[in-house]
Design a protein around this motif. Structure first.
Motif, PDB file in Angstrom:
ATOM      1  N   GLN A  30       0.832  -1.209   0.000  1.00  0.00           N
ATOM      2  CA  GLN A  30       0.000   0.000   0.000  1.00  0.00           C
ATOM      3  C   GLN A  30       0.862   1.251   0.000  1.00  0.00           C
ATOM      4  O   GLN A  30       0.601   2.205  -0.740  1.00  0.00           O
ATOM      5  N   ASP A  31       1.893   1.264   0.837  1.00  0.00           N
ATOM      6  CA  ASP A  31       2.778   2.426   0.916  1.00  0.00           C
ATOM      7  C   ASP A  31       3.480   2.682  -0.413  1.00  0.00           C
ATOM      8  O   ASP A  31       3.803   3.829  -0.752  1.00  0.00           O
ATOM      9  N   GLY A  50       2.070   2.078  -3.240  1.00  0.00           N
ATOM     10  CA  GLY A  50       1.041   2.405  -4.225  1.00  0.00           C
ATOM     11  C   GLY A  50       0.771   1.305  -5.226  1.00  0.00           C
ATOM     12  O   GLY A  50       0.322   1.583  -6.346  1.00  0.00           O
TER      13      GLY A  50
END
Length: 268
Positions: A48-49, A51
């Protein structure tokens, strides 16, 4: 697509590192077929970090749905319930002494197929689950577990295997011990996945009932990726329907009687 593929050989730690490698390579999408259901929060947060969208395929994970973008798979608990309902129908009140060869410990497929079947077994006082051990979803594991069972039990009439590979191993062990199985034998075999070879054994009458884990999931994943690329809405949860198949001569409300035509029509 330019596809990077890693076979983690049923090793959870190797799968975590594979996902981290994909993140480091800055791939556009990560598709994860999780070996185990637990232990994903940290690496999913890393994705998630970075992207990178993550699509979970086939099995389930113990993580909040906000940690990944979409899920495509089957309901393994329902698969287990289907197997249990079929056995109850087939036995029609007769006793069952059951040996269970489980899948990989911690895998959602193993958990679901156990929970689903056990929920049916609990309704039948005439059923006894004698023992349950993990064969790790492998033929070698299935054979080793069955060989171990045979040293202790001689009064069983059902072997419940969590996938086809384990069933092959169990059959090898019973062959070596001179124990008959299948529609013309003494032992009922129930299996899962409905692979081509598994359905051939079902057609041959060696496996009584084979419950599908429908593999046609990539088409759904493909469509989700295309929708993501186009900036369109996409399904965050896709449940793929499973079928169940039984050997020729068996009629069931829970399963389809296996034929050569059905086998010829399946490419997987």
């Amino acid at each position: 697509y330019e596809l990077s593929f890693v076979d983690c050989d049923n090793q959870h730690d190797a799968q975590i590192e594979a996902v981290r490698s994909f993140i480091a390579q800055e791939l556009d999408y990560i598709i994860l077929a999780p070996i185990q259901s637990a232990g994903w929060d940290v690496v999913l947060q890393e994705a998630q970090d970075a992207g990178i969208p993550v699509i979970i395929a086939d099995r389930e994970i113990e993580a909040d749905a906000s940690m990944y973008d979409a899920w495509v798979g089957t309901n393994t608990t329902n698969e287990g319930i289907t197997a249990g309902n079929w056995l109850a129908e087939y036995l029609n009140g007769e006793e069952a002494n059951i040996l269970v060869i489980e899948g990989t410990v911690g895998a959602s497929a193993a958990i679901g197929r156990s929970n689903g079947f056990n929920s049916v077994a609990e309704q039948h006082e005439e059923w006894t689950i004698l023992d349950s051990q993990s064969g790790d979803f492998t033929q070698e594991g299935g054979q080793e577990v069955m060989e171990s069972f045979l040293k202790t039990y001689n009064d069983f009439n059902v072997v419940y295997c969590h996938n086809d590979n384990e069933a092959y191993g169990a059959m090898d062990a019973m062959d070596a011990a001179g124990i008959t199985y299948g529609v013309d034998g003494d032992v009922i075999i129930i299996s899962f996945d409905a692979t081509h070879d598994g359905l051939q054994y079902t057609l041959d009458g060696k496996i009584h009932c084979n419950v599908e884990c429908n593999p046609i999931q990539a088409a759904y994943v493909d469509e989700i990726i295309k929708q993501m690329e186009a900036g369109e809405e996409f399904a965050t949860y896709t449940l793929v329907k499973d079928e169940a198949f039984v050997a020729p001569g068996i009629e069931s409300e829970y399963a389809i009687t296996m034929t050569q035509e059905i086998l010829d029509g399946r490419a997987y």
